[in-house]
Design a protein around this motif. Structure first.
Motif, PDB file in Angstrom:
ATOM      1  N   PRO A  83       0.813  -1.229   0.000  1.00 18.92           N
ATOM      2  CA  PRO A  83       0.000   0.000   0.000  1.00 18.92           C
ATOM      3  C   PRO A  83       0.846   1.278   0.000  1.00 18.92           C
ATOM      4  O   PRO A  83       0.496   2.262  -0.658  1.00 18.92           O
ATOM      5  CB  PRO A  83      -0.822  -0.118   1.289  1.00 18.92           C
ATOM      6  N   GLU A  84       1.969   1.254   0.707  1.00 21.62           N
ATOM      7  CA  GLU A  84       2.849   2.421   0.731  1.00 21.62           C
ATOM      8  C   GLU A  84       3.419   2.685  -0.658  1.00 21.62           C
ATOM      9  O   GLU A  84       3.595   3.844  -1.062  1.00 21.62           O
ATOM     10  CB  GLU A  84       3.990   2.212   1.731  1.00 21.62           C
ATOM     11  N   SER A  85       3.692   1.618  -1.409  1.00 18.64           N
ATOM     12  CA  SER A  85       4.251   1.807  -2.754  1.00 18.64           C
ATOM     13  C   SER A  85       3.243   2.495  -3.675  1.00 18.64           C
ATOM     14  O   SER A  85       3.636   3.226  -4.587  1.00 18.64           O
ATOM     15  CB  SER A  85       4.681   0.457  -3.349  1.00 18.64           C
ATOM     16  N   VAL A  86       1.960   2.251  -3.440  1.00 17.79           N
ATOM     17  CA  VAL A  86       0.924   2.917  -4.228  1.00 17.79           C
ATOM     18  C   VAL A  86       0.894   4.410  -3.900  1.00 17.79           C
ATOM     19  O   VAL A  86       0.690   5.251  -4.774  1.00 17.79           O
ATOM     20  CB  VAL A  86      -0.443   2.263  -3.977  1.00 17.79           C
ATOM     21  N   PRO A 140       2.916  -6.633 -12.923  1.00 16.87           N
ATOM     22  CA  PRO A 140       2.703  -6.097 -11.580  1.00 16.87           C
ATOM     23  C   PRO A 140       1.542  -5.102 -11.550  1.00 16.87           C
ATOM     24  O   PRO A 140       1.333  -4.349 -12.505  1.00 16.87           O
ATOM     25  CB  PRO A 140       4.027  -5.397 -11.254  1.00 16.87           C
ATOM     26  N   ILE A 141       0.810  -5.107 -10.434  1.00 21.62           N
ATOM     27  CA  ILE A 141      -0.305  -4.175 -10.294  1.00 21.62           C
ATOM     28  C   ILE A 141      -0.015  -3.117  -9.238  1.00 21.62           C
ATOM     29  O   ILE A 141      -0.904  -2.355  -8.872  1.00 21.62           O
ATOM     30  CB  ILE A 141      -1.617  -4.909  -9.960  1.00 21.62           C
ATOM     31  N   ASN A 142       1.213  -3.057  -8.749  1.00 21.53           N
ATOM     32  CA  ASN A 142       1.595  -2.008  -7.808  1.00 21.53           C
ATOM     33  C   ASN A 142       3.060  -1.643  -8.027  1.00 21.53           C
ATOM     34  O   ASN A 142       3.831  -2.424  -8.608  1.00 21.53           O
ATOM     35  CB  ASN A 142       1.335  -2.449  -6.352  1.00 21.53           C
ATOM     36  N   PRO A 143       3.468  -0.453  -7.599  1.00 21.69           N
ATOM     37  CA  PRO A 143       4.855  -0.008  -7.822  1.00 21.69           C
ATOM     38  C   PRO A 143       5.893  -0.895  -7.141  1.00 21.69           C
ATOM     39  O   PRO A 143       7.026  -1.006  -7.624  1.00 21.69           O
ATOM     40  CB  PRO A 143       4.856   1.414  -7.254  1.00 21.69           C
ATOM     41  N   TYR A 144       5.542  -1.508  -6.014  1.00 19.32           N
ATOM     42  CA  TYR A 144       6.478  -2.422  -5.353  1.00 19.32           C
ATOM     43  C   TYR A 144       6.865  -3.552  -6.303  1.00 19.32           C
ATOM     44  O   TYR A 144       8.049  -3.808  -6.556  1.00 19.32           O
ATOM     45  CB  TYR A 144       5.849  -2.978  -4.074  1.00 19.32           C
ATOM     46  N   GLY A 212     -11.165  -6.468   2.523  1.00 20.87           N
ATOM     47  CA  GLY A 212     -11.832  -7.112   1.402  1.00 20.87           C
ATOM     48  C   GLY A 212     -12.428  -8.449   1.781  1.00 20.87           C
ATOM     49  O   GLY A 212     -11.705  -9.377   2.166  1.00 20.87           O
ATOM     50  N   THR A 213     -13.747  -8.539   1.705  1.00 22.83           N
ATOM     51  CA  THR A 213     -14.445  -9.797   2.001  1.00 22.83           C
ATOM     52  C   THR A 213     -15.314 -10.235   0.826  1.00 22.83           C
ATOM     53  O   THR A 213     -16.131 -11.141   0.957  1.00 22.83           O
ATOM     54  CB  THR A 213     -15.336  -9.621   3.249  1.00 22.83           C
ATOM     55  N   ASP A 214     -15.108  -9.597  -0.324  1.00 22.82           N
ATOM     56  CA  ASP A 214     -15.937  -9.885  -1.496  1.00 22.82           C
ATOM     57  C   ASP A 214     -15.123 -10.362  -2.693  1.00 22.82           C
ATOM     58  O   ASP A 214     -15.559 -10.246  -3.845  1.00 22.82           O
ATOM     59  CB  ASP A 214     -16.739  -8.633  -1.878  1.00 22.82           C
ATOM     60  N   TYR A 215     -13.926 -10.908  -2.433  1.00 25.98           N
ATOM     61  CA  TYR A 215     -13.122 -11.461  -3.521  1.00 25.98           C
ATOM     62  C   TYR A 215     -13.731 -12.778  -4.004  1.00 25.98           C
ATOM     63  O   TYR A 215     -14.487 -13.447  -3.273  1.00 25.98           O
ATOM     64  CB  TYR A 215     -11.680 -11.701  -3.059  1.00 25.98           C
ATOM     65  N   MET A 282     -14.098  -5.992   9.561  1.00 25.59           N
ATOM     66  CA  MET A 282     -14.166  -6.144   8.109  1.00 25.59           C
ATOM     67  C   MET A 282     -14.175  -4.768   7.441  1.00 25.59           C
ATOM     68  O   MET A 282     -14.986  -3.897   7.784  1.00 25.59           O
ATOM     69  CB  MET A 282     -15.417  -6.929   7.726  1.00 25.59           C
ATOM     70  N   GLU A 283     -13.256  -4.584   6.484  1.00 26.66           N
ATOM     71  CA  GLU A 283     -13.151  -3.301   5.794  1.00 26.66           C
ATOM     72  C   GLU A 283     -13.118  -3.528   4.285  1.00 26.66           C
ATOM     73  O   GLU A 283     -13.118  -4.668   3.815  1.00 26.66           O
ATOM     74  CB  GLU A 283     -11.900  -2.560   6.258  1.00 26.66           C
ATOM     75  N   GLY A 284     -13.071  -2.426   3.530  1.00 27.25           N
ATOM     76  CA  GLY A 284     -13.035  -2.515   2.076  1.00 27.25           C
ATOM     77  C   GLY A 284     -11.692  -3.015   1.575  1.00 27.25           C
ATOM     78  O   GLY A 284     -10.722  -3.136   2.329  1.00 27.25           O
ATOM     79  N   ARG A 285     -11.653  -3.286   0.290  1.00 26.13           N
ATOM     80  CA  ARG A 285     -10.419  -3.769  -0.325  1.00 26.13           C
ATOM     81  C   ARG A 285      -9.304  -2.734  -0.203  1.00 26.13           C
ATOM     82  O   ARG A 285      -9.564  -1.534  -0.145  1.00 26.13           O
ATOM     83  CB  ARG A 285     -10.645  -4.082  -1.799  1.00 26.13           C
ATOM     84  N   ARG A 286      -8.073  -3.221  -0.201  1.00 28.23           N
ATOM     85  CA  ARG A 286      -6.890  -2.373  -0.116  1.00 28.23           C
ATOM     86  C   ARG A 286      -6.247  -2.281  -1.494  1.00 28.23           C
ATOM     87  O   ARG A 286      -6.191  -3.268  -2.231  1.00 28.23           O
ATOM     88  CB  ARG A 286      -5.919  -3.002   0.900  1.00 28.23           C
ATOM     89  N   ALA A 287      -5.743  -1.112  -1.841  1.00 30.96           N
ATOM     90  CA  ALA A 287      -5.154  -0.912  -3.171  1.00 30.96           C
ATOM     91  C   ALA A 287      -3.968  -1.846  -3.389  1.00 30.96           C
ATOM     92  O   ALA A 287      -3.121  -2.008  -2.510  1.00 30.96           O
ATOM     93  CB  ALA A 287      -4.706   0.536  -3.334  1.00 30.96           C
ATOM     94  N   GLY A 288      -3.914  -2.450  -4.572  1.00 33.39           N
ATOM     95  CA  GLY A 288      -2.748  -3.240  -4.953  1.00 33.39           C
ATOM     96  C   GLY A 288      -2.771  -4.694  -4.536  1.00 33.39           C
ATOM     97  O   GLY A 288      -1.789  -5.401  -4.721  1.00 33.39           O
TER      98      GLY A 288
END
Length: 333
Positions: A83-86, A140-144, A212-215, A282-288
């Protein structure tokens, strides 16, 4: 096979310190460079030469090569929080790729023959098929992940032009702690699931967030392939031995157990070991975050003299939990 002097970059960090201990236990001559941005000085034993500084400081790196007679590098130094890389992509490209360019340039000039690189399963992005093997598409889907893939490409290009060979070890999710309690994860602000879960279990956090609980997975949460850090450290020693024995070849392998566990399955293991369920929010999805990332690990099993010892999730979580209790007592919390 000769045991050459090895420089471990990032050797005061989580994975680097375990690899350093594995090398030392096996009788290798080891030195460490770390800028202590995330590592801790006490992770490196007093009898291991330690240099505080950046791998981008070529004057320092060249001095270490000369003073310690370095012939091989295990390269762990870098930033690893998805997440920090995003949020900070330019920092990740600087710290992971450009700094490695400086290290590699110094290594080529000094005639270093073997370089082992800490890569990541994040180079695969969100794969269409799971498990993923080493030849799966790298998207890759994130800068990391992108920064690590660029470093792999740089190593491949440089190895073709200069006299060294390299290994890229693509880690899946690393967790646990040294079974002898000599080292463990203690970096600042960790986002790793098992680290956060055991911090919650010992009372350092009041809950754990499930992002994320909806994958499209059986229980709706992300699935990952978790590998014990000491098995990963052993893989590094085996990979270095392979590079020395095959000086005209390079090596790219996945480092995982070839099985996936969901976030909720991991948290169930923590609850099982503590017999006191931790609070889950439970929270929303996290980027990346890809939905599932599991290794096909046939290549590492066939290529290296590597035999995992700590594959069970209860062992991985149990070692992480005991280490967290040690840290809490050490800090008087």
């Amino acid at each position: 096979m000769s045991k050459v002097p090895v420089l471990v970059t990032g050797g005061a960090g989580y994975i680097g310190s375990h690899a350093m201990l594995a090398l030392k236990d096996a009788g290798w001559s080891v030195s460490v460079i770390d800028n202590l941005s995330n590592g801790v000085r006490e992770a490196v034993p007093e009898d291991v030469p330690f240099y505080e500084g950046s791998i981008a400081d070529q004057a320092l790196v060249k001095r270490i090569f000369a003073e310690q007679g370095i012939q091989a590098i295990m390269h762990f130094a870098g930033s690893i929080v998805v997440p920090e890389s995003v949020e900070k992509p330019l920092f990740y490209h600087w710290n992971n790729t450009i700094a490695t360019h400086a290290l590699l340039s110094a290594a080529v000039e000094a005639g270093i023959k073997h370089i082992l690189f800490s890569s990541t399963a994040a180079v695969y992005g969100a794969p269409e098929t799971v498990p993923v093997d080493e030849d799966s598409p790298k998207e890759p889907i994130n800068p990391y992940g992108a920064s690590k893939l660029m470093t792999e490409r740089m190593l491949a290009d440089a190895s073709a032009a200069y006299d060294f060979n390299y290994g890229a070890l693509r880690y899946f999710n690393v967790a646990g702690a040294n079974p002898q309690r000599r080292s463990g994860q203690q970096g600042k602000g960790s986002t790793h699931l098992i680290k956060v879960a055991v911090e919650t279990a010992v009372g350092l956090r009041d809950h754990i967030s499930v992002y994320g609980t909806d994958y499209d997975t059986p229980d709706g949460t992300c699935i990952r392939d978790y590998i014990h850090v000491s098995d990963l450290a052993a893989a590094h020693v085996a990979a270095l031995e392979w590079l020395i024995a095959h000086p005209d070849e390079n090596l790219t392998v996945n480092c995982g157990y070839g099985r996936g566990l969901s976030v909720l399955e991991v948290l169930d293991a923590v609850d099982r070991l503590t017999n006191q369920p931790i609070k889950r929010v439970m929270e929303g999805r996290r980027a990346g975050d890809p939905p599932a990332l599991v290794s096909a690990n046939q290549r590492i099993l066939k290529t290296l003299e590597w035999h995992p010892q700590y594959q069970e999730i209860d062992r991985i979580v149990g070692d992480a939990l005991e280490w967290e209790r040690i840290l809490k007592a050490r800090r008087g919390l």
